[in-house]
Scaffold this motif. Structure first.
Motif, PDB file in Angstrom:
ATOM      1  N   UNK A  43      -4.577  11.481  -1.816  1.00 42.06           N
ATOM      2  CA  UNK A  43      -3.116  11.725  -0.580  1.00 42.06           C
ATOM      3  C   UNK A  43      -2.181  10.774  -0.939  1.00 42.06           C
ATOM      4  N   UNK A  44      -2.994   9.239  -1.081  1.00 40.26           N
ATOM      5  CA  UNK A  44      -2.339   7.801  -0.350  1.00 40.26           C
ATOM      6  C   UNK A  44      -0.597   8.283  -1.247  1.00 40.26           C
ATOM      7  N   UNK A  45      -0.958   8.601  -2.190  1.00 42.33           N
ATOM      8  CA  UNK A  45       0.291   8.750  -3.145  1.00 42.33           C
ATOM      9  C   UNK A  45       1.456   9.078  -2.845  1.00 42.33           C
ATOM     10  N   UNK A  46       1.220  10.122  -1.785  1.00 39.42           N
ATOM     11  CA  UNK A  46       2.140  11.227  -1.095  1.00 39.42           C
ATOM     12  C   UNK A  46       3.033  10.814   0.430  1.00 39.42           C
ATOM     13  N   UNK A  47       1.896   8.994   0.441  1.00 45.87           N
ATOM     14  CA  UNK A  47       2.405   8.740   1.757  1.00 45.87           C
ATOM     15  C   UNK A  47       3.936   8.040   2.025  1.00 45.87           C
ATOM     16  N   UNK A  48       3.898   7.826   3.575  1.00 51.12           N
ATOM     17  CA  UNK A  48       4.682   6.350   3.486  1.00 51.12           C
ATOM     18  C   UNK A  48       3.981   6.119   4.974  1.00 51.12           C
ATOM     19  N   UNK A  49       4.263   4.398   4.985  1.00 52.11           N
ATOM     20  CA  UNK A  49       3.621   3.783   5.747  1.00 52.11           C
ATOM     21  C   UNK A  49       4.599   3.484   6.885  1.00 52.11           C
ATOM     22  N   UNK A  50       4.463   3.422   8.170  1.00 45.88           N
ATOM     23  CA  UNK A  50       5.651   3.454   9.382  1.00 45.88           C
ATOM     24  C   UNK A  50       4.783   2.553  10.167  1.00 45.88           C
ATOM     25  N   UNK A  51       4.866   1.619  10.555  1.00 46.14           N
ATOM     26  CA  UNK A  51       4.921  -0.210  10.928  1.00 46.14           C
ATOM     27  C   UNK A  51       5.126   0.138  12.389  1.00 46.14           C
ATOM     28  N   UNK A  52       5.059  -0.061  13.547  1.00 46.52           N
ATOM     29  CA  UNK A  52       5.709  -0.143  14.737  1.00 46.52           C
ATOM     30  C   UNK A  52       5.960  -1.822  15.145  1.00 46.52           C
TER      31      UNK A  52
END
Ligand code: UGB
Length: 597
Positions: free
Chosen positions: A108-117
């Motif tokens: 599923x990771x290919x469909x992910x967006x990572x958001x770092x605060x």
């Protein structure tokens, strides 16, 4: 008009707005034909503050008046709710279910967006730089941002990510923005394409001087409104206004993974958590670990309202104790004596959110998140503050406005696997009673070695027990210093795949594995072994013994200013006495067999 000639329309609008909202005191010291530039500077700041808050300054002061009145009356946001312990997905590292979730998560990771605060200053840590530039550990010196990017790139590779790769959003603030940009540029984005990285800056909000939400001027500048951070909840507003969400949805991306600045273990739980979200089709999935009572992490709770409605939500650490006391638990936030942990799972603020419902919710809320206020009152009359306050918000409060039909769940991971934040300075960490998490640079580093050692043990390796040592007044377990890059292993299945025969590592050893294809078969390490390989190489060590003087940690007192700050805050430095280092830098296979190195 007299006091500030030639006002633009937008400037006139904000002046009228402030006067209408009872903020006339901001202009009391203004004189005709004086400080013209300062006045314009002030009005520009007001326009910016007005633009950056959903609903503008009028909404901000209205919300503030209400929250300040609630705070004065002692009403808490969970009045009417009774907390109970919710049931989530219990993940046990290395078992069949865990491996199934990890496998699904990597796909599923290919469909992910990572958001770092990463807009926080880290005041409790007291470090002068940005926290994501700190080394996660000093054996390889990999800083947090590098570590996170390496994992995202490894997930990109393993999942066969399409197009422009997995996006990474970093929310910065005025306190961290330029240093974050410089860190990325100086390190060529740690191997990411610059187009993959989106820096979105959160803005501060106006400070409030009293219960009427009168806006405070900066004590050192009468033409500047005092501002303070609004909290990590701003991430939802900045994502909403960035315009990026619909683009990602069109590209077929399904998941947003939110995470925080300094947890050296955070990617160890991500594949499984993403798998849980995907297999259970969750709109929101929060990662949690067993929590010690009073630990500075929120408690995930099921809240049942008098009217029967229910929600599963983080109750922040400062609110959990009063909420429990007021709802039939007179001892408040205490450990369950049978487990030694709080019955409420601890929120580690890694959230997996499904992008479709998220976009719908944000178009309704404009990204605004439920806020709170935490004024420090001068006395029990609660009529005046010791210093100005402001509204704040938290990213994990996102589910508060969701409809009851939303699928909100959580996944509980082992602490040793998933959570080792770096938040406390050495003095404060040393005061934390033994047996409770220190959340310091010292404990954060030791936890990384421990996690790798326990993973290897789960895969059948013989790892010698740790030694207890004291650094910066903190008693820690020092395990063999095992570090691997995510290229070597992202999941438990990867670890198992790379080992055969018997792997033996003695406590005083250091082992670094940095290559996609490095197999260990019957290897014994007593000292330091460093292995790295280019992606095209296929390396194997078979029946190999490594013995040398190795590397060790030398204690450094945090008060000793002859050492750099990064060394002082963790309390030790690395002494490299002797090592065996092999670089597999040619394409093709290479076997090292039946030798002592
Ligand atoms: N942050 C921002 O980006 N902007 C801000 O304005 C403020 C912070 P802290 P705290 O899991 O460890 C959170 O200060 O108070 C970023 C959860 O609320 O470390 O310890 C900042 O850069 C708590 O429930 O947060 O508490 C950092 O990356 C628990 O989950 C992040 O926000 C706890 O973290 C968190 O800031 C935890």
């Amino acid at each position: 008009g007299d006091v500030v000639p030639n006002l633009s329309d937008s400037q006139r609008t904000v002046v009228e707005l402030l006067l209408r909202e009872g903020q006339g005191h901001l202009f009391q010291h203004w004189q005709a034909r004086q400080n013209e530039e300062d006045k314009i500077r002030f009005l520009n700041q007001v326009e910016k503050l007005n633009d950056n808050y959903p609903g503008g300054l009028a909404a901000y002061t209205h919300n503030a008046r209400k929250l300040l009145a609630d705070s004065k009356a002692g009403r808490n946001p969970f009045d009417g709710y009774t907390p109970s312990v919710p049931t989530g997905e219990q993940l046990n590292y290395g078992d069949e279910d865990f491996m199934k979730f990890e496998e699904a998560g990597v796909k599923e990771a290919k469909n992910a967006v990572f958001v770092l605060v990463a807009g926080g200053l880290g005041e409790r840590l007291g470090y002068s730089g940005i926290k994501i530039a700190l080394p996660s550990q000093i054996t390889t010196g990999t800083c947090y941002l590098d570590l996170y990017i390496q994992h995202i790139l490894a997930l990109q590779e393993a999942s066969g990510s399409h197009g422009s790769g997995i996006p990474l959003v970093i929310m910065t603030s005025d306190d961290t923005h330029s240093k974050t940009q410089k860190l990325l540029e100086d390190n060529k984005y740690f191997g990411m394409s610059p187009d993959q990285v989106h820096l979105l800056k959160q803005e501060k909000v106006a400070c409030l001087a009293d219960n009427d939400a009168r806006i405070a001027l900066d004590p050192s500048d009468p033409y500047l409104i005092q501002t303070k951070p609004h909290g990590h909840g701003d991430v939802h507003t900045v994502l909403h206004t960035s315009g990026l969400l619909p683009r990602w949805q069109t590209e077929g991306r399904k998941w947003l993974l939110f995470f925080q600045d300094t947890n050296g273990l955070l990617f160890k739980g991500i594949p499984a958590a993403l798998g849980v979200s995907s297999i259970r089709d969750l709109d929101v999935n929060s990662l949690a670990v067993p929590r010690k009572a009073k630990e500075a992490i929120g408690g995930i709770s099921k809240l049942t309202h008098e009217n029967g409605s229910q929600m599963v939500l983080n109750v922040e650490y400062n609110q959990l104790d009063p909420l429990l006391r007021s709802s039939g638990y007179p001892d408040g936030d205490v450990n369950d004596p049978t487990t030694g942990y709080s019955p409420f799972p601890g929120n580690i603020n890694q959230l997996v959110i499904k992008i479709g419902p998220y976009i719908e919710e944000l178009s309704r809320t404009k990204g605004a998140i439920v806020e709170f206020v935490n004024p420090k009152y001068k006395d029990a009359s609660k009529t005046s503050f010791k210093s100005s306050t402001r509204l704040e918000c938290m990213m994990q409060d996102y589910p508060r406005t969701l409809s009851p039909s939303a699928k909100v769940g959580f996944s509980v991971l082992d602490i040793w696997l998933a959570y080792a934040p770096v938040k406390n300075n050495p003095e404060d960490a040393a005061k934390i009673p033994e047996g409770n998490p220190k959340h310091s640079p010292t404990s954060g580093e030791m936890a990384i070695y421990k996690a790798h050692c326990l993973m290897l043990r789960k895969a059948g390796a013989q790892i010698e027990d740790p030694k207890q040592e004291v650094f910066n007044g903190q008693l820690v377990e020092v395990w063999p210093r095992v570090i691997w890059s995510p290229k070597w292993a992202l999941t438990f299945a990867d670890v198992c795949k790379n080992l055969s025969g018997q792997l033996q590592i003695l406590q005083r050893s250091t082992v670094v594995l940095d290559g996609a294809h490095i197999q260990l078969e019957d290897v014994a390490v007593d000292g330091t072994l460093l292995l790295c390989g280019i992606p095209e190489s296929e390396a194997k060590l078979s029946n190999v013994r490594v013995q040398n003087k190795g590397w060790s940690f030398k204690s450094v007192d945090y008060k000793d200013t002859t050492y750099p700050e990064v060394t002082r805050i963790r309390g030790f430095e690395l002494e490299k006495l002797e090592q065996c280092s092999v670089a597999f830098d040619q394409p093709g296979s290479c076997l090292i067999q039946n030798v002592s190195l």
